[in-house]
Design a protein around this motif. Structure first.
Motif, PDB file in Angstrom:
ATOM      1  N   LEU A 198      37.769  40.840 105.767  1.00  0.00           N
ATOM      2  CA  LEU A 198      37.791  39.634 106.588  1.00  0.00           C
ATOM      3  C   LEU A 198      37.930  38.410 105.687  1.00  0.00           C
ATOM      4  O   LEU A 198      38.704  37.484 105.978  1.00  0.00           O
ATOM      5  CB  LEU A 198      36.514  39.537 107.421  1.00  0.00           C
ATOM      6  N   GLY A 199      37.176  38.404 104.577  1.00  0.00           N
ATOM      7  CA  GLY A 199      37.249  37.281 103.645  1.00  0.00           C
ATOM      8  C   GLY A 199      38.640  37.107 103.068  1.00  0.00           C
ATOM      9  O   GLY A 199      39.111  35.982 102.876  1.00  0.00           O
ATOM     10  N   ARG A 200      39.339  38.208 102.796  1.00  0.00           N
ATOM     11  CA  ARG A 200      40.687  38.104 102.240  1.00  0.00           C
ATOM     12  C   ARG A 200      41.677  37.571 103.271  1.00  0.00           C
ATOM     13  O   ARG A 200      42.576  36.799 102.935  1.00  0.00           O
ATOM     14  CB  ARG A 200      41.133  39.467 101.718  1.00  0.00           C
ATOM     15  N   VAL A 201      41.504  37.985 104.508  1.00  0.00           N
ATOM     16  CA  VAL A 201      42.363  37.450 105.567  1.00  0.00           C
ATOM     17  C   VAL A 201      42.166  35.943 105.686  1.00  0.00           C
ATOM     18  O   VAL A 201      43.130  35.175 105.775  1.00  0.00           O
ATOM     19  CB  VAL A 201      42.069  38.150 106.913  1.00  0.00           C
ATOM     20  N   VAL A 202      40.912  35.511 105.669  1.00  0.00           N
ATOM     21  CA  VAL A 202      40.611  34.084 105.778  1.00  0.00           C
ATOM     22  C   VAL A 202      41.129  33.325 104.555  1.00  0.00           C
ATOM     23  O   VAL A 202      41.694  32.235 104.681  1.00  0.00           O
ATOM     24  CB  VAL A 202      39.091  33.861 105.960  1.00  0.00           C
ATOM     25  N   ASP A 203      40.975  33.909 103.367  1.00  0.00           N
ATOM     26  CA  ASP A 203      41.485  33.263 102.156  1.00  0.00           C
ATOM     27  C   ASP A 203      42.994  33.062 102.239  1.00  0.00           C
ATOM     28  O   ASP A 203      43.515  31.994 101.906  1.00  0.00           O
ATOM     29  CB  ASP A 203      41.161  34.112 100.917  1.00  0.00           C
ATOM     30  N   GLY A 204      43.695  34.092 102.664  1.00  0.00           N
ATOM     31  CA  GLY A 204      45.144  33.979 102.798  1.00  0.00           C
ATOM     32  C   GLY A 204      45.540  32.972 103.851  1.00  0.00           C
ATOM     33  O   GLY A 204      46.487  32.190 103.673  1.00  0.00           O
ATOM     34  N   LEU A 205      44.787  32.968 104.949  1.00  0.00           N
ATOM     35  CA  LEU A 205      45.049  32.020 106.041  1.00  0.00           C
ATOM     36  C   LEU A 205      44.931  30.580 105.546  1.00  0.00           C
ATOM     37  O   LEU A 205      45.759  29.727 105.870  1.00  0.00           O
ATOM     38  CB  LEU A 205      44.053  32.306 107.165  1.00  0.00           C
ATOM     39  N   GLU A 206      43.935  30.324 104.738  1.00  0.00           N
ATOM     40  CA  GLU A 206      43.718  28.959 104.236  1.00  0.00           C
ATOM     41  C   GLU A 206      44.839  28.489 103.320  1.00  0.00           C
ATOM     42  O   GLU A 206      45.085  27.289 103.190  1.00  0.00           O
ATOM     43  CB  GLU A 206      42.377  28.885 103.509  1.00  0.00           C
ATOM     44  N   THR A 207      45.550  29.430 102.693  1.00  0.00           N
ATOM     45  CA  THR A 207      46.641  29.027 101.799  1.00  0.00           C
ATOM     46  C   THR A 207      47.908  28.646 102.558  1.00  0.00           C
ATOM     47  O   THR A 207      48.802  28.014 101.978  1.00  0.00           O
ATOM     48  CB  THR A 207      46.994  30.153 100.813  1.00  0.00           C
ATOM     49  N   VAL A 208      48.009  29.029 103.825  1.00  0.00           N
ATOM     50  CA  VAL A 208      49.259  28.776 104.564  1.00  0.00           C
ATOM     51  C   VAL A 208      49.104  27.766 105.694  1.00  0.00           C
ATOM     52  O   VAL A 208      50.101  27.311 106.253  1.00  0.00           O
ATOM     53  CB  VAL A 208      49.839  30.095 105.136  1.00  0.00           C
ATOM     54  N   GLN A 209      47.874  27.396 106.053  1.00  0.00           N
ATOM     55  CA  GLN A 209      47.700  26.571 107.238  1.00  0.00           C
ATOM     56  C   GLN A 209      48.232  25.149 107.069  1.00  0.00           C
ATOM     57  O   GLN A 209      48.493  24.459 108.053  1.00  0.00           O
ATOM     58  CB  GLN A 209      46.234  26.545 107.656  1.00  0.00           C
ATOM     59  N   SER A 210      48.448  24.709 105.821  1.00  0.00           N
ATOM     60  CA  SER A 210      48.998  23.381 105.596  1.00  0.00           C
ATOM     61  C   SER A 210      50.457  23.444 105.149  1.00  0.00           C
ATOM     62  O   SER A 210      50.963  22.507 104.541  1.00  0.00           O
ATOM     63  CB  SER A 210      48.177  22.640 104.538  1.00  0.00           C
ATOM     64  N   SER A 211      51.132  24.550 105.463  1.00  0.00           N
ATOM     65  CA  SER A 211      52.491  24.756 104.966  1.00  0.00           C
ATOM     66  C   SER A 211      53.549  24.004 105.764  1.00  0.00           C
ATOM     67  O   SER A 211      54.709  23.959 105.362  1.00  0.00           O
ATOM     68  CB  SER A 211      52.837  26.250 104.957  1.00  0.00           C
ATOM     69  N   GLY A 212      53.171  23.433 106.900  1.00  0.00           N
ATOM     70  CA  GLY A 212      54.164  22.684 107.684  1.00  0.00           C
ATOM     71  C   GLY A 212      54.103  23.016 109.151  1.00  0.00           C
ATOM     72  O   GLY A 212      53.063  23.425 109.677  1.00  0.00           O
ATOM     73  N   LEU A 213      55.235  22.871 109.815  1.00  0.00           N
ATOM     74  CA  LEU A 213      55.326  23.152 111.242  1.00  0.00           C
ATOM     75  C   LEU A 213      55.390  24.660 111.475  1.00  0.00           C
ATOM     76  O   LEU A 213      55.787  25.416 110.589  1.00  0.00           O
ATOM     77  CB  LEU A 213      56.565  22.472 111.821  1.00  0.00           C
ATOM     78  N   TYR A 257      50.425  30.948 113.830  1.00  0.00           N
ATOM     79  CA  TYR A 257      49.050  30.628 114.187  1.00  0.00           C
ATOM     80  C   TYR A 257      48.369  29.682 113.187  1.00  0.00           C
ATOM     81  O   TYR A 257      47.708  28.719 113.600  1.00  0.00           O
ATOM     82  CB  TYR A 257      48.227  31.912 114.331  1.00  0.00           C
ATOM     83  N   PRO A 258      48.508  29.902 111.870  1.00  0.00           N
ATOM     84  CA  PRO A 258      47.836  28.967 110.933  1.00  0.00           C
ATOM     85  C   PRO A 258      48.373  27.547 111.039  1.00  0.00           C
ATOM     86  O   PRO A 258      47.606  26.578 110.947  1.00  0.00           O
ATOM     87  CB  PRO A 258      48.145  29.576 109.553  1.00  0.00           C
ATOM     88  N   GLN A 259      49.683  27.410 111.214  1.00  0.00           N
ATOM     89  CA  GLN A 259      50.290  26.077 111.309  1.00  0.00           C
ATOM     90  C   GLN A 259      49.938  25.408 112.639  1.00  0.00           C
ATOM     91  O   GLN A 259      49.787  24.183 112.707  1.00  0.00           O
ATOM     92  CB  GLN A 259      51.810  26.185 111.171  1.00  0.00           C
ATOM     93  N   LYS A 260      49.767  26.201 113.675  1.00  0.00           N
ATOM     94  CA  LYS A 260      49.502  25.671 115.013  1.00  0.00           C
ATOM     95  C   LYS A 260      48.028  25.376 115.242  1.00  0.00           C
ATOM     96  O   LYS A 260      47.667  24.357 115.856  1.00  0.00           O
ATOM     97  CB  LYS A 260      50.009  26.668 116.059  1.00  0.00           C
ATOM     98  N   TYR A 261      47.173  26.248 114.737  1.00  0.00           N
ATOM     99  CA  TYR A 261      45.744  26.125 115.025  1.00  0.00           C
ATOM    100  C   TYR A 261      44.888  25.974 113.764  1.00  0.00           C
ATOM    101  O   TYR A 261      43.654  26.024 113.846  1.00  0.00           O
ATOM    102  CB  TYR A 261      45.256  27.366 115.789  1.00  0.00           C
ATOM    103  N   GLY A 262      45.514  25.789 112.612  1.00  0.00           N
ATOM    104  CA  GLY A 262      44.769  25.824 111.358  1.00  0.00           C
ATOM    105  C   GLY A 262      43.782  24.692 111.180  1.00  0.00           C
ATOM    106  O   GLY A 262      42.705  24.884 110.621  1.00  0.00           O
ATOM    107  N   LYS A 263      44.110  23.494 111.655  1.00  0.00           N
ATOM    108  CA  LYS A 263      43.262  22.330 111.387  1.00  0.00           C
ATOM    109  C   LYS A 263      42.173  22.169 112.453  1.00  0.00           C
ATOM    110  O   LYS A 263      42.347  22.580 113.596  1.00  0.00           O
ATOM    111  CB  LYS A 263      44.126  21.079 111.344  1.00  0.00           C
TER     112      LYS A 263
END
Length: 1021
Positions: A565-580, A208-214
């Protein structure tokens, strides 16, 4: 490529990796581990090193040096090709890997690593095409899937998707750390796991982060800029999750705020105060109005009726009554038993020191045993269990932790002041029933499963379902969150029409809910230093607590929705630019369904024998995911709980409590999984197995599974991945290191090896080299032993079958026994050199078996207990007997204690008082005493009866030099600084230090009188 040796087969800078891995493990934010609980998740930097090392050739660093410093003399080229001898290869690799494996990571270093991997991959793909066309090898499975400009593959072909990226599979992906780092390094990652909870975590981390992160201006959302139609666009998954998380919180506050009412401040008694209505629902800033206290946690104790029929009072089971523990500021609850009543009262006592309280807050119940404050009758553990099974365990409010608008910090309120403002149990029950009927949700009725390791002790006290371990108010709050998350999902689809994005947001919100459940149940302890309730899963089990803190999930303190919720979002932001996005599969590791020969590397962290019952404890989260997003992932939440039958774990309860059957089942499952890894791996692919089990029994099953599935172990690296102070390590022989085992496909033409002539001689040289290397790196204790055992596996797994001279097959347990014996013997030699021993009779290697056993146990396991199976293997490796007439567990002088299936060493405080300890038995000709016996008696006399030392030495006649060596070894830095802070008991370390500091006064000068010796030592006689 004729020589494709990978970096991980040749070198890893394990000291720096260990340092970075431990540093990463201390991080509390901006990491995938804060998104959701998963047990034994490995540090990302270690996973990154494993992926990089498995895909990059070892010789690329020599080539780079040649390009940068081209030699004038052609003869020097050969020197550089053998640069490993000069240290050039390792130095260059080390510098880069150290730069790559920092947390969170340098973008520049990661991009450079991607280039290294893709360049090596293009060469391998081109070689596969060449071999197919010129050597009649099978056609590569990937050729028909992609289009090529020519038969030579380029990096551009890969990045333009004309050729496959390197494919990396994790068969037991768990929390997703390995596949995430594979994505980050530009690979095509495949993550497989049987567990539905792990599968959802992987979707939320790897897809989900890689697909919808941006942000996406072409899609509708709630947090992006408006488009030409004045519609709000997609602001990125993190921002959308944050927006809908606040939407959920606002609705939940409106529904349940009256269950957590403000409490009138007792100090304002007599003043007219206007009671605020719906404070939580309407006050976004959560500012507490004057005259009121806002609760942040309710502190409860469990109770049982007194077993004395003439008393029958409520017996509080509270273990600790601390409220606050800060310098010059202490607060605790004092138990008061009013005469003529049947229930105690808890009074808050404050002081500037612990002693100033006037009582000990830690004198409550112990291990379920509690005394009645009214009559003194003891409610023992068995009685408490019976009461629980009969449904007679109750709850009593002790105090409320709160915040005030007029005072700084947290304050505490006695129960009698808070109770009048609280909602009644009847009201809460009505609200819960109404919620379930109206929203179609239900109280979790999934059973809590017990296992052989007794991780779920709550069932012994009548808590049989996951709904039982929550208060009714907690259930009302959590189920309201579940229903609101479902409502949010429907609303997102209504506004955007995008089911994929709606599913992703709802799944992210479900992670936050699971974190809320972990911190809002009736098994959360109150932490008096931080002054907040701690989560249930601080360890790998579900233990019962006699007192607990109930947090306010809609408030502003620890354990609330906004925090998680903030921790989930923080973690999400660290992986959304990880690639495909990764390819996430839920299924059995033995049947992945992937194409044969399609994986460039398999890197996996499998279940460790019987260490963690993942399925049993993850049922906790399964129950809540099922209620929040089960309808969105129906194929994964159709069952009552997580799959157990096909889980790779040595759980005796699933096999009629038969440990041998459990071991065989685990070995069979692991064998099938590695056979599948062998099938999907390319011929030149690398298998890396991360393993951290402390027992050789666990290693035996792994060894057999690897060997029988066609793999040869080629290298082994220990990397520190755990903090020594973690709860699971205390009092155990748990490893700090994870062992990275590197394996290749074994040559199908490999013949049987002879154990005596082929295996044993090579084993000795490998063990000596590895002990020497790791010792210099500071690896010690069980980590050193297991790492060297891992290195020794190559001599065994290089053969499809290992036989004795008579043709009988050598079992893995026998080989591992031999490996451990060789490792321990080598360690004794190193300890001897460390303390300056001389070769021959005065070395530690020349000690009697019992003393050798004691020194090596202390070095390897410290003060920890060992399971019987592991203790037996350890004893065989040191040539002693654990059971029998003259074994270490027999008599008053027993060196070892056995309780049930556990063994524990006795120290001098437990043995030294025995008068005959260390003195030869005159009734037996040639009787000799163990050096450790003489040392323990000597230490005890030094502490208690120093005048008796000369007589003891004259009668015992110990080998003084050996005695000194053993004392130095047990007191030396190799044991003090091992994997555990208390490698030897504190009393023994102290006594050893005193003995060695006064060695000459105690042991030398036979003409010295007892009085003179005592004076030299500064002892009072």
């Amino acid at each position: 490529m004729t020589d494709d040796k990978r970096l991980i087969e040749d070198y890893l800078p394990i000291e720096k990796l260990s340092e970075e891995a431990i540093d990463e493990s201390t991080k509390r934010t901006a990491h995938i581990k804060v998104m959701h609980q998963w047990w034994a998740r490995r540090p990302l930097v270690a996973c990154r090193a494993a992926v990089y090392g498995a895909l990059v050739p070892a010789d690329r660093w020599v080539k780079e040096i040649q390009l940068k410093n081209p030699p004038d003399d052609p003869a020097k080229v050969e020197v550089l090709k053998n640069g490993k001898k000069l240290g050039l290869n390792r130095r260059a690799a080390s510098d880069f890997v150290k730069r790559l494996c920092l947390y969170p990571g340098s973008p520049g270093a990661i991009q450079e690593a991607q280039r290294h991997i893709l360049e090596a991959h293009t060469q391998r793909l081109t070689q596969e095409i060449t071999d197919w066309k010129t050597c009649n090898t099978p056609k590569p499975s990937w050729v028909d899937e992609f289009k090529f400009i020519s038969d030579k593959v380029t990096v551009e072909d890969i990045t333009a998707e004309r050729a496959p990226r390197p494919r990396v599979l994790d068969m037991f992906a768990g929390g997703g750390a390995i596949p995430l780092e594979a994505l980050r390094l530009g690979c095509e990652a495949y993550a497989n796991d049987l567990n539905p909870v792990a599968h959802i975590i992987q979707l939320c981390t790897l897809v989900y982060p890689q697909k919808y992160g941006k942000p996406d201006p072409t899609a509708l959302g709630m947090s992006g800029p408006k488009n030409k139609k004045r519609e709000t666009t997609w602001g990125g998954l993190a921002e959308e999750t944050r927006h809908w998380g606040q939407w959920v919180l606002k609705k939940v506050k409106h529904e349940i705020s009256d269950l957590y009412p403000l409490i009138p401040d007792p100090s304002m008694k007599g003043k007219q105060l206007q009671v605020p209505q719906d404070f939580w629902a309407h006050c976004e800033s959560d500012l507490v109005p004057t005259g009121f206290l806002a609760p942040i946690a309710y502190l409860w104790t469990r109770t049982v009726p007194c077993k004395n029929p003439k008393c029958h009072a409520d017996v509080p089971l509270v273990g600790l009554t601390w409220l606050r523990k800060k310098k010059n500021d202490y607060a605790a609850l004092k138990i008061v038993a009013p005469q003529g009543q049947k229930q105690v009262r808890f009074e808050i006592v404050t002081a500037r020191s612990e002693t100033g309280l006037g009582f000990n807050p830690e004198t409550g119940s112990s291990a379920g045993n509690a005394s009645c404050p009214f009559c003194g009758s003891v409610a023992d553990s068995a009685y408490v269990k019976d009461a629980g099974l009969a449904g007679r365990i109750g709850h009593q409010l002790m105090a409320v932790a709160a915040v005030s608008g007029s005072r700084r910090g947290k304050c505490f309120l006695e129960a009698q002041h808070a109770t009048p403002a609280l909602p009644s149990a009847e009201l809460i029950e009505q609200r819960l029933n109404k919620l379930c009927a109206a929203q179609g949700v239900s109280v979790p009725d999934e059973p809590i499963i017990t296992d052989a390791k007794s991780c779920s002790w709550v069932v012994l006290y009548g808590y049989k379902t996951f709904g039982d371990i929550f208060t009714r108010r907690q259930l009302t709050a959590l189920l309201t969150f579940c229903a609101t998350i479902r409502e949010a999902h429907a609303k997102i689809i209504e506004l955007s029409g995008d089911t994929g994005r709606a599913k992703a947001i709802a799944s992210m919100l479900a992670l936050a809910l699971d974190k809320i459940a972990d911190c809002n149940n009736a098994l959360c302890c109150w932490e008096p230093v931080a002054m907040c309730s701690r989560q249930l899963f601080r360890r790998q089990g579900i233990p019962l607590l006699w007192d607990f803190g109930e947090s306010v999930p809609i408030g502003g303190s620890a354990g609330n929705w906004n925090e998680h919720l903030g921790r989930v979002v923080d973690g999400l932001e660290t992986v959304q630019s990880s690639g495909l996005p990764a390819n996430v599969i839920r299924g059995n590791a033995s049947t992945t369904g992937l194409t044969t020969g399609s994986m460039d590397a398999v890197i996996t962290d499998p279940p460790y024998y019987d260490n963690i019952p993942y399925a049993d404890i993850s049922d906790f989260f399964y129950a809540w995911m099922k209620r929040s997003i089960g309808h969105l992932h129906a194929e994964h939440f159709a069952a009552q709980g997580t799959p157990k039958k096909n889980e790779a774990v040595a759980d005796a309860t699933r096999h009629g409590y038969d440990r041998q059957k459990a071991k065989e089942a685990y070995e069979e499952m692991m064998g099938k999984a590695f056979a599948e890894a062998h099938r999907v791996l390319k011929p030149a692919g690398v298998l890396t197995v991360v393993y951290a089990h402390k027992t050789t029994l666990g290693w035996a099953t792994l060894l057999d599974a690897l060997r029988r599935s066609g793999f040869t172990v080629v290298e082994s690296w220990p990397v520190d991945t755990e903090m020594g102070a973690r709860m699971i390590a205390k009092g155990t022989a748990a490893l700090r290191s994870s062992i990275f085992l590197v394996a290749r496909k074994r040559d199908p033409a490999s013949k049987a090896g002879n154990y005596e002539t082929d295996v044993v001689p090579e084993l000795g040289s490998i063990v000596r080299e590895r002990v020497e290397t790791l010792w210099e790196m500071g690896i010690s204790g069980a980590d050193l032993v297991i790492a060297c055992v891992g290195a020794g596996l190559r001599t065994f797994t290089k053969y499809a079958r290992v036989e004795y001279g008579n043709g009988e097959e050598v079992p893995a347990e026998r080989f591992l026994m031999e490996v451990e014996a060789a490792v321990l013997e080598t360690i004794l030699g190193k300890l001897s050199k460390t303390i300056g021993a001389k070769n021959g009779q005065t070395s530690l290697s020349g000690l009697d078996p019992a003393t050798r056993f004691y020194v090596l146990w202390r070095y390897t396991y410290g003060a920890a207990e060992l399971d019987a199976g592991e203790a037996i293997i350890f004893a065989n490796g040191t040539h002693v007997e654990l059971e029998g007439q003259h074994s270490l567990t027999q008599g008053n002088r027993a060196l070892l204690e056995k309780k049930k299936s556990k063994y524990r060493l006795h120290d001098f405080t437990e043995r030294g008082e025995e008068e005959k300890l260390g003195i030869p038995d005159e009734s037996q000709a040639g009787s000799l005493c163990h050096t450790i016996d003489a040392l323990h008696r000597l230490l005890w006399l030094l502490e208690h009866k120093p005048l008796k030392i000369p007589d003891f030495l004259n009668e015992a006649k110990p080998n003084i030099e050996q005695l000194r060596l053993v004392a130095q070894a047990l007191a030396g830095p190799a044991l003090k600084g091992g994997e555990l802070a208390d490698v030897s008991p504190t009393a023994e370390q102290s006594a050893l230090g005193k003995l060695l500091a006064n060695w000459n006064a105690v042991m030398v000068g036979k003409v010295a009188t007892a009085d003179k010796r005592a004076g030299q030592m500064g002892l009072k006689l």
